[in-house]
Design an enzyme around this catalytic site. Sequence first.
Site, PDB file in Angstrom:
ATOM      1  N   GLU A  74     -17.333  30.345  33.826  1.00  0.00           N
ATOM      2  CA  GLU A  74     -17.107  30.329  32.378  1.00  0.00           C
ATOM      3  C   GLU A  74     -17.920  29.239  31.659  1.00  0.00           C
ATOM      4  O   GLU A  74     -17.522  28.804  30.576  1.00  0.00           O
ATOM      5  CB  GLU A  74     -15.611  30.128  32.080  1.00  0.00           C
ATOM      6  CG  GLU A  74     -14.672  31.116  32.754  1.00  0.00           C
ATOM      7  CD  GLU A  74     -14.729  32.523  32.178  1.00  0.00           C
ATOM      8  OE1 GLU A  74     -15.769  32.914  31.601  1.00  0.00           O
ATOM      9  OE2 GLU A  74     -13.718  33.236  32.316  1.00  0.00           O
ATOM     10  N   TYR A 120       3.392  18.888  15.775  1.00  0.00           N
ATOM     11  CA  TYR A 120       2.427  18.544  16.829  1.00  0.00           C
ATOM     12  C   TYR A 120       1.464  19.676  17.134  1.00  0.00           C
ATOM     13  O   TYR A 120       0.326  19.435  17.537  1.00  0.00           O
ATOM     14  CB  TYR A 120       3.137  18.012  18.088  1.00  0.00           C
ATOM     15  CG  TYR A 120       3.211  16.509  18.020  1.00  0.00           C
ATOM     16  CD1 TYR A 120       4.085  15.884  17.128  1.00  0.00           C
ATOM     17  CD2 TYR A 120       2.355  15.710  18.759  1.00  0.00           C
ATOM     18  CE1 TYR A 120       4.114  14.507  17.005  1.00  0.00           C
ATOM     19  CE2 TYR A 120       2.375  14.341  18.649  1.00  0.00           C
ATOM     20  CZ  TYR A 120       3.252  13.733  17.766  1.00  0.00           C
ATOM     21  OH  TYR A 120       3.262  12.372  17.642  1.00  0.00           O
TER      22      TYR A 120
END
Length: 211
Positions: A74, A120
Site C-alpha cells: 500500500e 476528540y
Amino acid sequence: MTENQTRDLLVELAASLFARGFSVGSAGNISARLPDGGYLITPTNSSLGRLDPARLSRLDPDFRHVTGDPPSKEVVMHRAFYRARADSGAVVHLHSTQATAVACLPDVDHDNPIPPLTPYFVMRVGRRMPIVRYFRPGDAAMEPAIHGAAIDARAVLLANHGPVVSGKTLTDAVYAAEELEEAAKLYLMLRHASPRLLTAGQVDELLNAFG
Ligand code: 13P
C-alpha cells in the site's frame, strides 16, 4: 526525533494497536517521514504485533525501496497522503472493525459518514472524513482518488476496506486512528437513534483551539 527513535516508536505503537485488536493477522500498515526526507513503512505481510525495528522498509524521498524488508503493497496509499498534505509526518492504515463496518454501509453520506458526536473525534480527525470508492488492496489506481480526497481531509475511509489516517507525527496519526474507531463505534450504536450532535459553532471552536 532520530531515525532509530522513529523505528522504535513505530514498532511500539504498532504492537499496542495490535494488542488492543485494532489490527489482526497481517492487516494494516504504518509509515513515518524521516528527518532526511525518506520514509519508514511496515513490511508487506508483517503483523503489526511483531515488527522488528531493524527490518522496517526504508524508502527514499521518491518512495523507492532502499533497505529493509519489501515494503507494504500500500505504498501508494501512503504516498497519496504525504503528497496531498505537506504537513503529514505519518500515515496509519487499519482494518479496524467499526470504521470498516461504516465503510461497508451504502446508505451513509459518502462525503462525511460519521457526524460530529464527540470533541476528540473532531480534534483528531477534523471536520470531514470522506469515503473513497473500493479498490483492490495494492491497486495503484487508488492513489489519485485518495490524493483528491486527502487535500481537505486528514483521514479517509476506503469502501469495504478500512480507514487511512494521517497526522503531523506518528503519535498524532495513531491517536487519530484510535479516535476514529471509537467514533465509528458510537455512530453504529446511535445511528438509528437521534443523537445530539455538536453544533457547527462547537466544531469551529474545537478546530480553532486544537485543529
Ligand atoms: P501489506 O501487508 O502489504 O501492508 O497489506 C496489508 C493491508 O492492510 C492491505 O490493505
